[in-house]
Design an enzyme around this catalytic site. Structure first.
Site, PDB file in Angstrom:
ATOM      1  N   CYS A  27       0.922  -1.187  -0.016  1.00 15.12           N
ATOM      2  CA  CYS A  27       0.105  -0.030   0.163  1.00 15.12           C
ATOM      3  C   CYS A  27       0.772   1.261   0.061  1.00 15.12           C
ATOM      4  CB  CYS A  27      -1.034   0.112   1.109  1.00 15.12           C
ATOM      5  SG  CYS A  27      -2.008  -1.259   1.133  1.00 15.12           S
ATOM      6  N   ASN A  72     -10.013  -0.765  -2.462  1.00 14.15           N
ATOM      7  CA  ASN A  72      -8.547  -0.199  -2.511  1.00 14.15           C
ATOM      8  C   ASN A  72      -7.912  -0.983  -3.349  1.00 14.15           C
ATOM      9  OD1 ASN A  72      -5.951  -0.717  -1.320  1.00 14.15           O
ATOM     10  ND2 ASN A  72      -6.470  -1.207   0.826  1.00 14.15           N
ATOM     11  N   HIS A 114      -3.824   7.217   1.113  1.00  8.98           N
ATOM     12  CA  HIS A 114      -3.849   5.753   0.566  1.00  8.98           C
ATOM     13  C   HIS A 114      -5.484   5.299   0.827  1.00  8.98           C
ATOM     14  CE1 HIS A 114      -4.041   1.571  -0.186  1.00  8.98           C
ATOM     15  NE2 HIS A 114      -3.988   1.289   1.046  1.00  8.98           N
TER      16      HIS A 114
END
Ligand code: ACO
Length: 349
Positions: A114, A306, A276
């Protein structure tokens, strides 16, 4: 003083929309559960064939390169962040170099999940500042949909992730009011296994508290990826969601405040925070903790899920395309994820 500036930015998301209702057809979940816990309404999935992590990256990169006013032949280095590469090896950087018919330039793959894009940006920033390269292509791209457990067993992970790509071209600038002001990178491997995909890998259970696979000792070829691993669903990502959540809500604000303090700035100075897109609840918590107004934060996890290494450049690109970021604005990028690793970048657009 030479700094790096984002000279061009692009994004690509696959056409195929997968809603929470679509997921309800294949697993025991609900729109209510997913939206309440994550904020996600839908995500995009790449075509089963014909679209890969690299092809999506090429789409985003082509836009970024065009917007930078250069051609693919002008790129002198590639930094590619992904956890879902086309091949276990080689990395996606060389596949982009080939697909875009670039010169025999260097290509580096980053495996920081991530936080991968912010790490990649930081690496590229150093090469620009030292004068080694003039046009660096930095990419974050993921094709998660190929590696998720879409049965009820994997629902805590699979409902969260989506596919897509984002890319920027970094160039040097000497303009006082433009460019990357600082980047801050961190890691804590203490809990590496709580958000991880164990196999294929070379660990042979070395780091595990408990046995995660039954190996056939007589067959050396079985160790990297075995039938038992697949039978036990150990080829899918594993996540202890609540533990990730608890750590994320501490480290996100911390690394943003670190960036602001290093530049004698405060949260009120931020024009746009691009967190993020891990989970809308995490972004909202961070916003509240920093006292940011709604117009200071851009979230799009509702539409894309995501997208790991792609989430920051996609959200940044979208915010810019929507006119939310203008020349001279203070933009903060921040990410937290598997490893754990976390990072921030503060820049003047
Ligand atoms: N649909 C319906 N029920 C589900 C689902 C689902 N998709 N997934 C899990 N459940 C059930 C569980 O089985 C559990 O049931 P039980 O109480 O009967 O045992 C219940 O829901 C609660 O499960 P928890 O895991 O405790 O749910 P939680 O409220 O913590 O939410 C979530 C899970 C959304 C993953 C949350 O922990 C979270 O967001 N964590 C942060 C992790 C994150 O953001 N990950 C993104 C990737 S990593 C990164 O980018 C940082």
């Amino acid at each position: 003083m030479v700094r790096s500036k984002i000279a061009g930015i692009g994004m690509y998301v696959p056409q195929q929309v997968f809603t929470n209702q679509d997921l309800m057809k294949v697993m025991d979940t609900s729109d209510e559960w997913i939206q309440e816990r994550t904020g996600i309404k839908e995500r995009r999935y790449a075509k089963r064939t014909g679209e890969t992590t690299t092809t999506m990256a090429v789409e985003a990169a082509a836009i970024a390169i065009e917007r930078a006013g250069i051609t693919a032949q002008d790129i002198d280095f590639i930094v590619f962040a992904t956890l879902s590469p086309d091949y276990y090896f080689p990395g996606c950087g060389v596949l982009v170099q080939r697909a875009m018919k670039m010169k025999e330039i260097g290509a580096l793959d980053i495996r920081n999940q991530c936080s991968g894009f912010v790490y990649a940006l930081s690496v590229a920033d150093q090469f620009i500042k030292t004068g080694m390269y003039k046009n660096i292509l930095v990419i974050g791209s993921e094709k998660h949909s190929f590696g998720l457990d879409f049965s009820t067993r994997g629902r805590n992970v699979s409902v969260i992730f989506g596919d897509g790509a984002g890319a920027v071209v970094l160039q040097p600038t000497t303009k006082e009011t433009q460019g990357i002001l600082s980047t801050h990178l961190h890691s804590d491997g203490e809990a590496a296994e709580i958000l991880a995909m164990y196999n294929p890998g070379t660990h042979a259970n070395h780091w595990m508290q408990q046995e995660v696979a039954t190996f056939n000792d007589g067959n050396l070829g079985d160790m990297f990826m075995s039938h038992a691993m697949i039978d036990n669903a150990q080829n899918f990502p594993n996540m202890d969601g609540p533990s990730v959540f608890k750590k994320a809500v501490v480290k996100f604000p911390e690394v943003i405040m670190e960036a602001l303090a290093a530049n004698q700035l405060t949260a009120a100075d931020i024009t746009m925070l691009i967190p993020h897109q891990a989970n809308l609840r995490i972004s909202q918590f961070v916003q509240q903790k920093l006292g940011l107004k709604d117009e200071q934060v851009h979230n799009n996890i509702q539409k894309y899920g995501n997208t790991t290494a792609a989430s920051v450049p996609i959200a940044l690109c979208e915010a810019w395309q929507q006119g939310k970021i203008k020349e001279g604005d203070l933009v903060c990028l921040a990410a937290f994820g598997s490893g754990f690793t976390w990072a921030s970048a503060l820049l003047r657009w």
